[in-house]
Design an enzyme around this catalytic site. Sequence first.
Site, PDB file in Angstrom:
ATOM      1  N   ILE A 229       0.746  -1.153  -0.107  1.00 26.00           N
ATOM      2  CA  ILE A 229       0.166   0.022   0.040  1.00 26.00           C
ATOM      3  C   ILE A 229       0.723   1.244   0.072  1.00 26.00           C
ATOM      4  O   ILE A 229       0.086   2.418  -0.098  1.00 26.00           O
ATOM      5  CB  ILE A 229      -0.995   0.092   1.293  1.00 26.00           C
ATOM      6  N   GLY A 232       7.619   3.405   2.415  1.00 28.79           N
ATOM      7  CA  GLY A 232       8.198   4.305   3.578  1.00 28.79           C
ATOM      8  C   GLY A 232       9.507   4.777   3.193  1.00 28.79           C
ATOM      9  O   GLY A 232       9.955   4.242   2.082  1.00 28.79           O
ATOM     10  N   ARG A 233      10.184   5.451   4.053  1.00 27.10           N
ATOM     11  CA  ARG A 233      11.536   5.903   3.775  1.00 27.10           C
ATOM     12  C   ARG A 233      12.373   4.598   3.930  1.00 27.10           C
ATOM     13  O   ARG A 233      13.356   4.554   3.011  1.00 27.10           O
ATOM     14  CB  ARG A 233      12.022   6.603   5.163  1.00 27.10           C
ATOM     15  N   VAL A 237       5.272  -0.882   2.765  1.00 24.44           N
ATOM     16  CA  VAL A 237       4.225  -1.128   3.491  1.00 24.44           C
ATOM     17  C   VAL A 237       3.062  -1.700   3.032  1.00 24.44           C
ATOM     18  O   VAL A 237       2.923  -1.505   1.718  1.00 24.44           O
ATOM     19  CB  VAL A 237       3.668   0.469   4.003  1.00 24.44           C
ATOM     20  N   LYS A 250       4.750  -2.813   8.051  1.00 22.55           N
ATOM     21  CA  LYS A 250       5.955  -2.308   7.472  1.00 22.55           C
ATOM     22  C   LYS A 250       7.218  -3.084   7.417  1.00 22.55           C
ATOM     23  O   LYS A 250       7.522  -3.596   8.577  1.00 22.55           O
ATOM     24  CB  LYS A 250       6.357  -0.730   7.998  1.00 22.55           C
ATOM     25  N   ASP A 354      10.065  14.757  10.770  1.00 24.43           N
ATOM     26  CA  ASP A 354       9.874  14.481   9.361  1.00 24.43           C
ATOM     27  C   ASP A 354       8.254  14.604   8.995  1.00 24.43           C
ATOM     28  O   ASP A 354       7.733  13.907   8.375  1.00 24.43           O
ATOM     29  CB  ASP A 354      10.320  13.080   9.009  1.00 24.43           C
TER      30      ASP A 354
END
Length: 524
Positions: A229, A232-233, A237, A250, A354
């Site tokens: 979906i 991420g960094r 995920v 994640k 962030d």
Amino acid sequence: MLPKKMDICCVILPLLLIVSCGFDITAGLRCYCSDCPSNECDAGEGGRCVTAITKMGGTREDKIRYRCLKEEKIYIRVQEGKMQGGTPHCMVSAQKEDVNNIICCSGPDLCNQHLRPTYAPATVRPGDENSEAKLQFGTAELVIFIACPVLIVSILFMVLFFAYHQCQRNRHGYQLPNDASQETMPFVQQGQSSSTLREMMYEYSGSGSGLPLLVQRTIARQIQVRETIGKGRYGEVYRGRWRGENVAVKIFPSREERSWFREAEIYQTVMLRHENILGFIAADNKDNGTWTQLWLITDYHENGSLFDYLNRTVVSISGMLKLSLSASCGLAHLHMEIIGTEVHAGKPAIAHRDLKSKNILVKNNGTCCIADLGLAVRHDIATDSVDIAPNNRVGTKRYMAPEVLDESINMTHFESFKRADVYAFGLVLWEITRRCSLGGIVEEYQLPYYDMVQSDPSLEEMRKVVCEEKHRPAIPNRWHSHESLRVMARLMKECWYHNAAARLTTLRIKKTLASIANQEDMKI
Ligand SMILES: *[C@@H]1O[C@H](CO)[C@@H](O)[C@H](O)[C@H]1NC(C)=O
Ligand SMILES: *[C@@H]1O[C@H](CO)[C@@H](O)[C@H](O)[C@H]1NC(C)=O
Ligand SMILES: *[C@@H]1O[C@H](CO)[C@@H](O)[C@H](O)[C@H]1NC(C)=O
Ligand SMILES: *[C@@H]1O[C@H](CO)[C@@H](O)[C@H](O)[C@H]1NC(C)=O
Ligand SMILES: CC(=O)N[C@H]1CO[C@H](CO)[C@@H](O)[C@@H]1O
């Protein structure tokens, strides 16, 4: 420290035994702990007690911390030691031996209380840990450990008698956070138990920092991973299923172990849980001998990030206020320091570092929760410092505050990080307000500075626009014609001042938004 009306037999006697003799009611190893309300923690079976020393620099005293290391985490850290090319040892950071050192011991209880690490590169092998620990023991401890068996034998019968008959109801009174002991076994064995995640989180919410480790691991191993979906960094995920419920998983590659560990650690900060902060469920490391997968499991929100949501939909005045106010509540909770009392644990202030619309999720009822805490830093109250050495300029360039871009931010001053968060929050408010439709007029969705920098701007580009030319996102004329939009415009300007000290606090933002919401006669 303990509820006042606890039965004396239930609390005082067993506690006396635990504290003075290292006798343990659970099976795990008990350690001295500098950040726990009771000054003790439970490392569980196979765990280690840890003493860590950090050089603070200058004239400041070295910081010594005591804590528990669960068995699972030892494994990870040993792996890390290997990756650095050294011998496997029990140390946090093989790269920072000069500023940071750590010694572990595997018993007896509270064995770390008298350990004093030095800065010499650690050469402790797992086999040496016990001898290392024993060398540090003074005569006082020896006497205690000789005298205690006698004491135990004489008191044991009495305690068992009272404890067995009277403690049943009050067991939670001295259950320590994250205790993966007998308490959790019934759950693990009843594979078909019908409790939902919500019920379980509620049941364990008393422990303050989330589900016990064993439960986390059990949940993780029962999840079926479905489609991806997002990205991420550090990891991908996925949507996962657990007993018919959706969860977000994640998955970090094993080289990102530090990031995984840090994010899980932040999410499990005592008292962090809040309806406007993404709900953490579990962390797990799965190893099949050659490959380690690092999982972080959280609540799943089908409407996705605020970034996607705003691009897809327009919002009404009340929708805009709901998103903004709930996000500000989440950020205010993150930033807030809760002072611990005898009965309730405190919460350190946390800065996100962030913040952006991609890291805020939209829940089903149109409120927000703040996600992606992997870069967050915590305020260490005791030393008034930041809990990890913050690396320079992390985060997303587009949302970096001017003082981060030109590196004038004071990295030893925790408040600075909160102010940089507020700057980014101002940009998020701008993104939300553009999508507020009034009389059919609305701006298209755009990222902040979309008209001033390229799609993946460099630091240099951002610094020129934000620091030198002091540009900020434009306020459309139509916002001046409606009271709520006018207040939003003023609010975001007061969040993105060049002078960080002049910016609003999150508490002030939250109060202002709440008062507009009141005027709009809404119920949030
Ligand atoms: C472990 O998992 C990895 C990735 O899923 C796979 O490539 C590898 O073959 C597995 N190893 C074993 C021993 O099962
Ligand atoms: C940075 O912050 C620390 C801690 O608040 C303070 O002691 C120090 O003077 C500050 N340094 C600068 C350059 O402002
Ligand atoms: C909004 O979504 C569309 C379609 O997915 C995409 O092409 C566009 O780039 C998005 N807008 C922004 C500002 O990212
Ligand atoms: C949104 O849902 C949460 C529970 O998921 C609830 O606590 C909150 O009050 C709801 N807010 C609104 C505005 O409906
Ligand atoms: C606030 C909001 O728009 N919630 C929506 C999330 O997605 C589901 C299904 O797509 C909708 O039913 C909700 O209204």
